[in-house]
Design a protein around this motif. Structure first.
Motif, PDB file in Angstrom:
ATOM      1  N   SER A  40       0.831  -1.201   0.000  1.00 41.87           N
ATOM      2  CA  SER A  40       0.000   0.000   0.000  1.00 41.87           C
ATOM      3  C   SER A  40       0.868   1.253   0.000  1.00 41.87           C
ATOM      4  O   SER A  40       0.556   2.242  -0.687  1.00 41.87           O
ATOM      5  CB  SER A  40      -0.929  -0.010   1.212  1.00 41.87           C
ATOM      6  N   PHE A  65       2.285   1.649  -3.457  1.00 43.07           N
ATOM      7  CA  PHE A  65       1.212   2.116  -4.342  1.00 43.07           C
ATOM      8  C   PHE A  65       0.983   3.616  -4.154  1.00 43.07           C
ATOM      9  O   PHE A  65       0.717   4.350  -5.120  1.00 43.07           O
ATOM     10  CB  PHE A  65      -0.071   1.345  -4.053  1.00 43.07           C
ATOM     11  N   GLY A  66       1.103   4.086  -2.897  1.00 40.58           N
ATOM     12  CA  GLY A  66       0.978   5.511  -2.646  1.00 40.58           C
ATOM     13  C   GLY A  66       2.086   6.308  -3.313  1.00 40.58           C
ATOM     14  O   GLY A  66       1.839   7.406  -3.844  1.00 40.58           O
ATOM     15  N   SER A  85       1.251   6.482  -6.970  1.00 39.22           N
ATOM     16  CA  SER A  85       0.133   7.400  -7.183  1.00 39.22           C
ATOM     17  C   SER A  85       0.596   8.852  -7.097  1.00 39.22           C
ATOM     18  O   SER A  85       0.129   9.704  -7.870  1.00 39.22           O
ATOM     19  CB  SER A  85      -0.968   7.140  -6.143  1.00 39.22           C
ATOM     20  N   ALA A 110      -3.967   5.640   0.228  1.00 42.76           N
ATOM     21  CA  ALA A 110      -3.051   4.504   0.371  1.00 42.76           C
ATOM     22  C   ALA A 110      -2.271   4.581   1.678  1.00 42.76           C
ATOM     23  O   ALA A 110      -2.021   3.552   2.327  1.00 42.76           O
ATOM     24  CB  ALA A 110      -2.087   4.464  -0.821  1.00 42.76           C
ATOM     25  N   VAL A 167      -4.589   3.448   4.415  1.00 43.78           N
ATOM     26  CA  VAL A 167      -4.743   1.991   4.349  1.00 43.78           C
ATOM     27  C   VAL A 167      -3.514   1.308   4.959  1.00 43.78           C
ATOM     28  O   VAL A 167      -3.631   0.301   5.664  1.00 43.78           O
ATOM     29  CB  VAL A 167      -4.961   1.531   2.897  1.00 43.78           C
ATOM     30  N   SER A 168      -2.337   1.865   4.716  1.00 39.14           N
ATOM     31  CA  SER A 168      -1.113   1.328   5.315  1.00 39.14           C
ATOM     32  C   SER A 168      -1.171   1.403   6.832  1.00 39.14           C
ATOM     33  O   SER A 168      -0.679   0.502   7.527  1.00 39.14           O
ATOM     34  CB  SER A 168       0.112   2.096   4.801  1.00 39.14           C
TER      35      SER A 168
END
Length: 263
Positions: A40, A43-44, A47, A59, A62-63
């Motif tokens: 995550s 992914f951030g 992004s 993200a 979420v992490s």
């Protein structure tokens, strides 16, 4: 004959290291949550590079959830290990250090040039120092309070700020950029400071007041659902300010408890 074979057959031993680690099937479960935390966070980063700043902020949050879960699962299953601790720290540095630092730089600090990316670097470096200090002091400090702002808290502050301000297009204004530049340095300073922050690890309170905790969670979710970006930002701001307030209150009590010297 069968008895002799049984005697010669080596006994299967359960794998256990010198650090007291248990079976690999147990401690791999919390490491899966750590891997999700790392994924995550990465992914951030992607992004942020692609200019999707709101997705990068989500993200990070979420992490934070995966980071909480891996610790809870490790303690619940008894699957804690030295490997897990080190892996968790590395994942946290990516998800809560590099990710938020890059997000803040690309979102608001890039126009400042060198000063901007230095502010992002200070955030990442202070986050790394915060993680190293936590690993060293984990067995010697109080469980009720963190020493300094925890790196997930600093990262959440960055993420909720983006979620709160980005839809209003406030960040492009020069005044907002200066404020965000100063806020990045302040977050870095708070992470390496000795300002106490409540850790929410009072397990006994949760055990004794389950209904109260469930009610509090329901109220929290309801409040956040009204306007997620704004409410999460306000809640993180309250937590950010709580540390200095607790620090000042402790100093006030310490000064008040000091006996006056006779003249």
């Amino acid at each position: 004959m069968s008895a002799e074979i049984k005697k010669k057959r080596p006994r299967r031993r359960r794998w256990r290291s010198k650090d007291g680690e248990v079976g690999r099937g147990i401690y791999i479960v919390p490491n899966l949550f750590t891997t999700a935390n790392l994924f995550s966070g990465f992914f951030g980063v992607v992004s942020s590079i692609n200019g999707d700043f709101e997705m990068a902020a989500v993200a990070i949050l979420v992490s934070v959830i995966f980071d909480i879960l891996d610790g809870k699962v490790a303690r619940f299953t008894g699957g804690t290990s030295r490997f897990g601790v080190e892996y968790d720290s590395l994942a946290d540095l990516v998800a809560f250090g590099v990710g938020p630092g890059l997000l803040m730089y690309l979102w608001a600090l890039k126009p400042f040039g060198r000063i901007g990316w230095l502010a992002a670097f200070v955030f990442v470096a202070c986050g790394a120092l915060r993680l190293a200090r936590f690993n060293v002091q984990v067995d010697t400090v109080s469980k009720s309070y963190f020493v300094g702002l925890p790196i997930p808290g600093a990262a959440s502050m960055v993420a909720t700020t983006v979620l709160f301000l980005h839809p209003w297009e406030v960040a492009p204004s020069p005044a907002a950029k200066v404020g965000l530049l100063g806020a990045t340095y302040i977050l870095g300073f708070l992470m390496v400071s000795t300002v106490p922050y409540y850790s929410f690890k009072d397990v006994e309170v949760i055990r004794g007041k389950v209904l109260l905790v469930l009610f509090s969670v329901i109220v929290f979710v309801t409040i956040v659902a009204v306007k997620p970006g704004m409410m999460l930002f306000l809640l993180m701001m309250l937590y950010l300010l709580s540390g200095p307030l607790i620090y000042l209150w402790r100093r006030y009590k310490r000064i008040g408890a000091t006996p006056e010297q006779p003249h």
